[in-house]
Design a protein around this motif. Structure first.
Motif, PDB file in Angstrom:
ATOM      1  N   MET A   1       0.823  -1.210   0.000  1.00 31.02           N
ATOM      2  CA  MET A   1       0.000   0.000   0.000  1.00 31.02           C
ATOM      3  C   MET A   1       0.861   1.266   0.000  1.00 31.02           C
ATOM      4  N   GLN A   2       1.971   1.227   0.733  1.00 27.37           N
ATOM      5  CA  GLN A   2       2.863   2.388   0.734  1.00 27.37           C
ATOM      6  C   GLN A   2       3.481   2.616  -0.643  1.00 27.37           C
ATOM      7  N   SER A   3       3.883   1.549  -1.293  1.00 31.29           N
ATOM      8  CA  SER A   3       4.512   1.718  -2.608  1.00 31.29           C
ATOM      9  C   SER A   3       3.516   2.224  -3.645  1.00 31.29           C
ATOM     10  N   ILE A   4       2.278   1.726  -3.609  1.00 31.84           N
ATOM     11  CA  ILE A   4       1.259   2.193  -4.555  1.00 31.84           C
ATOM     12  C   ILE A   4       0.904   3.657  -4.274  1.00 31.84           C
TER      13      ILE A   4
ATOM     14  N   SER B   1      -0.568   4.139 -11.519  1.00 36.25           N
ATOM     15  CA  SER B   1       0.291   3.298 -10.683  1.00 36.25           C
ATOM     16  C   SER B   1       0.096   1.812 -11.001  1.00 36.25           C
ATOM     17  N   PHE B   2      -1.135   1.435 -11.347  1.00 39.96           N
ATOM     18  CA  PHE B   2      -1.441   0.030 -11.615  1.00 39.96           C
ATOM     19  C   PHE B   2      -1.307  -0.329 -13.094  1.00 39.96           C
ATOM     20  N   ARG B   3      -0.802   0.571 -13.913  1.00 42.08           N
ATOM     21  CA  ARG B   3      -0.769   0.330 -15.362  1.00 42.08           C
ATOM     22  C   ARG B   3       0.025  -0.904 -15.754  1.00 42.08           C
ATOM     23  N   LYS B   4       0.991  -1.309 -14.953  1.00 46.44           N
ATOM     24  CA  LYS B   4       1.830  -2.457 -15.296  1.00 46.44           C
ATOM     25  C   LYS B   4       1.216  -3.787 -14.868  1.00 46.44           C
ATOM     26  N   ASN B   5       0.166  -3.729 -14.051  1.00 51.12           N
ATOM     27  CA  ASN B   5      -0.488  -4.944 -13.584  1.00 51.12           C
ATOM     28  C   ASN B   5      -1.965  -4.893 -13.967  1.00 51.12           C
ATOM     29  N   PRO B   6      -2.339  -5.550 -15.079  1.00 52.83           N
ATOM     30  CA  PRO B   6      -3.720  -5.445 -15.565  1.00 52.83           C
ATOM     31  C   PRO B   6      -4.759  -6.003 -14.597  1.00 52.83           C
ATOM     32  N   ALA B   7      -4.398  -6.992 -13.792  1.00 47.75           N
ATOM     33  CA  ALA B   7      -5.365  -7.551 -12.839  1.00 47.75           C
ATOM     34  C   ALA B   7      -5.742  -6.507 -11.789  1.00 47.75           C
ATOM     35  N   PHE B   8      -4.746  -5.823 -11.241  1.00 43.80           N
ATOM     36  CA  PHE B   8      -5.009  -4.786 -10.251  1.00 43.80           C
ATOM     37  C   PHE B   8      -5.751  -3.612 -10.879  1.00 43.80           C
ATOM     38  N   LEU B   9      -5.333  -3.229 -12.079  1.00 43.16           N
ATOM     39  CA  LEU B   9      -5.965  -2.117 -12.770  1.00 43.16           C
ATOM     40  C   LEU B   9      -7.441  -2.409 -13.019  1.00 43.16           C
ATOM     41  N   GLY B  10      -7.747  -3.617 -13.480  1.00 44.51           N
ATOM     42  CA  GLY B  10      -9.136  -3.996 -13.726  1.00 44.51           C
ATOM     43  C   GLY B  10      -9.962  -3.966 -12.451  1.00 44.51           C
ATOM     44  N   LYS B  11      -9.383  -4.424 -11.340  1.00 48.57           N
ATOM     45  CA  LYS B  11     -10.100  -4.436 -10.072  1.00 48.57           C
ATOM     46  C   LYS B  11     -10.391  -3.015  -9.593  1.00 48.57           C
TER      47      LYS B  11
END
Length: 155
Positions: free
Chosen positions: A50-53, A77-87
């Motif tokens: 959470m701190q890094s995001i 911030s989540f652009r590199k991880n599509p699963a997190f970005l979608g969520k």
């Protein structure tokens, strides 16, 4: 400032409650009462994540010339991880739907209240009253047979 430079103040402290993390672990297939070491490690992992995001989102806002972090900064911030970005996108879409539903409900509620107030004014002007709603109930209105049935007594 790097997030790891700030992380020193959280070392040795639990940022989430034991019950929250235990429920999270249980929801993902762990035992109902996990080991305290497991909970502590999960707390450290979640805190670091959470701190890094948040740091990345703050950095994106800073580059955009803003002091406040917006939704788009977290998307970036989540652009590199599509699963997190979608969520994240799914959560914000649900939030918009809930807001629209509340607005519709609030509008309907206001309309109902306005209509009720108008009907009340009409009744006051014409002098008519609704007898059933204004009638005061007393002992004389009781139905003896219905009361006996409710109490289970014979008539």
């Amino acid at each position: 400032m790097e997030p790891r430079a700030r992380a020193g103040k959280n070392v040795g402290k639990m940022n989430f409650t034991h019950n929250e993390l235990a429920m999270l672990l249980y929801a993902h297939g762990d035992v109902k009462n996990p080991l305290p070491e497991t909970v502590r490690v999960l707390d450290e992992i979640l805190t670091d994540f959470m701190q890094s995001i948040a740091f990345e989102a703050a950095r994106a806002a800073h580059y955009s010339g803003r002091q406040k972090i917006k939704y788009e900064d977290f998307e970036f911030s989540f652009r590199k991880n599509p699963a997190f970005l979608g969520k994240v996108q799914e959560v914000f879409e649900k939030q918009k739907e809930i807001k629209k539903a509340r607005d519709v409900l609030r509008d309907n509620e206001d309309e109902i209240m306005r209509n009720a107030a108008e009907e009340e004014k009409k009744r006051e002007k014409t002098g008519t009253r609704v007898a059933a709603a204004d009638e005061e109930l007393g002992e004389g209105d009781d139905d003896a047979a219905a009361e006996a049935d409710a109490l289970g007594k014979k008539r």
